[in-house]
Design a protein around this motif. Structure first.
Motif, PDB file in Angstrom:
ATOM      1  N   LEU A 102       0.825  -1.207   0.000  1.00 53.26           N
ATOM      2  CA  LEU A 102       0.000   0.000   0.000  1.00 53.26           C
ATOM      3  C   LEU A 102       0.863   1.263   0.000  1.00 53.26           C
ATOM      4  O   LEU A 102       0.636   2.192  -0.800  1.00 53.26           O
ATOM      5  CB  LEU A 102      -0.917  -0.026   1.229  1.00 53.26           C
ATOM      6  N   LYS A 103       1.870   1.303   0.879  1.00 56.31           N
ATOM      7  CA  LYS A 103       2.728   2.494   0.941  1.00 56.31           C
ATOM      8  C   LYS A 103       3.525   2.681  -0.343  1.00 56.31           C
ATOM      9  O   LYS A 103       3.664   3.817  -0.835  1.00 56.31           O
ATOM     10  CB  LYS A 103       3.672   2.378   2.125  1.00 56.31           C
ATOM     11  N   ASP A 104       4.045   1.594  -0.914  1.00 52.52           N
ATOM     12  CA  ASP A 104       4.838   1.716  -2.147  1.00 52.52           C
ATOM     13  C   ASP A 104       3.997   2.215  -3.314  1.00 52.52           C
ATOM     14  O   ASP A 104       4.443   3.077  -4.095  1.00 52.52           O
ATOM     15  CB  ASP A 104       5.465   0.364  -2.494  1.00 52.52           C
ATOM     16  N   ASP A 105       2.788   1.695  -3.445  1.00 45.11           N
ATOM     17  CA  ASP A 105       1.935   2.118  -4.564  1.00 45.11           C
ATOM     18  C   ASP A 105       1.524   3.574  -4.417  1.00 45.11           C
ATOM     19  O   ASP A 105       1.531   4.331  -5.411  1.00 45.11           O
ATOM     20  CB  ASP A 105       0.690   1.222  -4.641  1.00 45.11           C
ATOM     21  N   ILE A 106       1.196   3.998  -3.217  1.00 44.20           N
ATOM     22  CA  ILE A 106       0.819   5.396  -3.020  1.00 44.20           C
ATOM     23  C   ILE A 106       2.011   6.320  -3.271  1.00 44.20           C
ATOM     24  O   ILE A 106       1.879   7.386  -3.907  1.00 44.20           O
ATOM     25  CB  ILE A 106       0.258   5.589  -1.593  1.00 44.20           C
ATOM     26  N   ARG A 107       3.181   5.917  -2.831  1.00 48.07           N
ATOM     27  CA  ARG A 107       4.370   6.729  -3.077  1.00 48.07           C
ATOM     28  C   ARG A 107       4.683   6.807  -4.569  1.00 48.07           C
ATOM     29  O   ARG A 107       5.066   7.879  -5.076  1.00 48.07           O
ATOM     30  CB  ARG A 107       5.571   6.142  -2.324  1.00 48.07           C
ATOM     31  N   SER A 108       4.505   5.700  -5.274  1.00 44.37           N
ATOM     32  CA  SER A 108       4.765   5.701  -6.718  1.00 44.37           C
ATOM     33  C   SER A 108       3.810   6.643  -7.448  1.00 44.37           C
ATOM     34  O   SER A 108       4.227   7.400  -8.340  1.00 44.37           O
ATOM     35  CB  SER A 108       4.618   4.279  -7.263  1.00 44.37           C
ATOM     36  N   ILE A 109       2.537   6.608  -7.072  1.00 46.91           N
ATOM     37  CA  ILE A 109       1.568   7.512  -7.719  1.00 46.91           C
ATOM     38  C   ILE A 109       1.924   8.970  -7.436  1.00 46.91           C
ATOM     39  O   ILE A 109       1.908   9.818  -8.344  1.00 46.91           O
ATOM     40  CB  ILE A 109       0.145   7.179  -7.217  1.00 46.91           C
ATOM     41  N   LEU A 110       2.262   9.262  -6.193  1.00 46.14           N
ATOM     42  CA  LEU A 110       2.579  10.653  -5.833  1.00 46.14           C
ATOM     43  C   LEU A 110       3.841  11.142  -6.537  1.00 46.14           C
ATOM     44  O   LEU A 110       3.871  12.265  -7.082  1.00 46.14           O
ATOM     45  CB  LEU A 110       2.748  10.754  -4.311  1.00 46.14           C
ATOM     46  N   ASP A 111       4.910  10.326  -6.563  1.00 49.11           N
ATOM     47  CA  ASP A 111       6.162  10.752  -7.193  1.00 49.11           C
ATOM     48  C   ASP A 111       5.995  10.956  -8.700  1.00 49.11           C
ATOM     49  O   ASP A 111       6.467  11.954  -9.264  1.00 49.11           O
ATOM     50  CB  ASP A 111       7.259   9.713  -6.933  1.00 49.11           C
ATOM     51  N   ASN A 112       5.323  10.036  -9.356  1.00 48.32           N
ATOM     52  CA  ASN A 112       5.156  10.159 -10.813  1.00 48.32           C
ATOM     53  C   ASN A 112       4.264  11.352 -11.166  1.00 48.32           C
ATOM     54  O   ASN A 112       4.529  12.050 -12.157  1.00 48.32           O
ATOM     55  CB  ASN A 112       4.555   8.881 -11.382  1.00 48.32           C
TER      56      ASN A 112
END
Length: 202
Positions: free
Chosen positions: A22-32
């Motif tokens: 969950l944390k990795d996917d949310i971070r990926s969406i925010l960074d991109n």
């Protein structure tokens, strides 16, 4: 809320894996998404031509947008895994749902039993009144034999049809015998008169 139960090691590690995903996917969406916003910024002149820089930015946006889509699909898969985990491992909730359904079915059964009982009582009262009416009426021709009500009414109808056929046949017989009796009486009268005349003749 009651104290949480200690989960087995496999379940605990599985929940930690879900949390990490969950944390990795949310971070990926925010960074991109942040990088896409930065790419849209107009920069000063550089050694690279504007056409080349625009093509590079366009390609970078496509890649980062694909990363956002992939992270979103991963989140949807995570939601599905969490639902499956709850269905397979949340036994208290399953037991509560089963208990609630059983309670609803029991209440429905009790309501149906009450309706059937009242219907039975009403039918019994009506049947008793019908039997009283029948046995006190003129159709009761079986004083020494106790017959069911349906059988008595069936026999009554059959006897009534037989009686009507007998009365009609007797009426026809009386109509045919009437003229014959009148002829016999007239002949007897004439014979008697003739006999008396022959007796009185010298």
């Amino acid at each position: 809320m009651a104290t949480q139960r200690a989960l087995p090691q496999s379940k605990e590690s599985l929940l930690q894996n879900y949390n990490k995903r969950l944390k990795d996917d949310i971070r990926s969406i925010l960074d991109n998404f942040t990088e896409i916003i930065k790419t849209a910024k107009i920069e000063d002149e550089t050694q690279v031509s504007r056409a080349t820089q625009a093509e590079q930015d366009h390609y970078e946006m496509h890649v980062r947008a694909a990363n956002i889509v992939r992270a979103g699909e991963s989140l949807m898969k995570l939601v599905s895994d969490l639902k499956q985990f709850l269905i397979l491992n949340d036994f208290p909730s399953v037991n509560d749902a089963i208990s609630l359904q059983n309670q609803q079915l029991r209440s429905l059964q009790e309501e149906c039993d009450k309706k059937l009982t009242s219907l039975r009582d009403e039918i019994a009262i009506d049947l008793y009144e019908l039997e009283e009416e029948y046995y006190s009426s003129s159709y009761n021709q079986w004083d020494s034999v106790d017959l069911p009500l349906c059988e008595a009414y069936r026999r009554r109808d059959s006897w009534a049809s037989v009686g009507s056929s007998r009365s009609s046949s007797q009426g026809e017989q009386e109509e045919t015998e009437g003229p014959l009796q009148q002829d016999v009486n007239s002949q007897h009268h004439l014979n008697g008169h003739a006999g008396a005349a022959s007796i009185e003749k010298p």
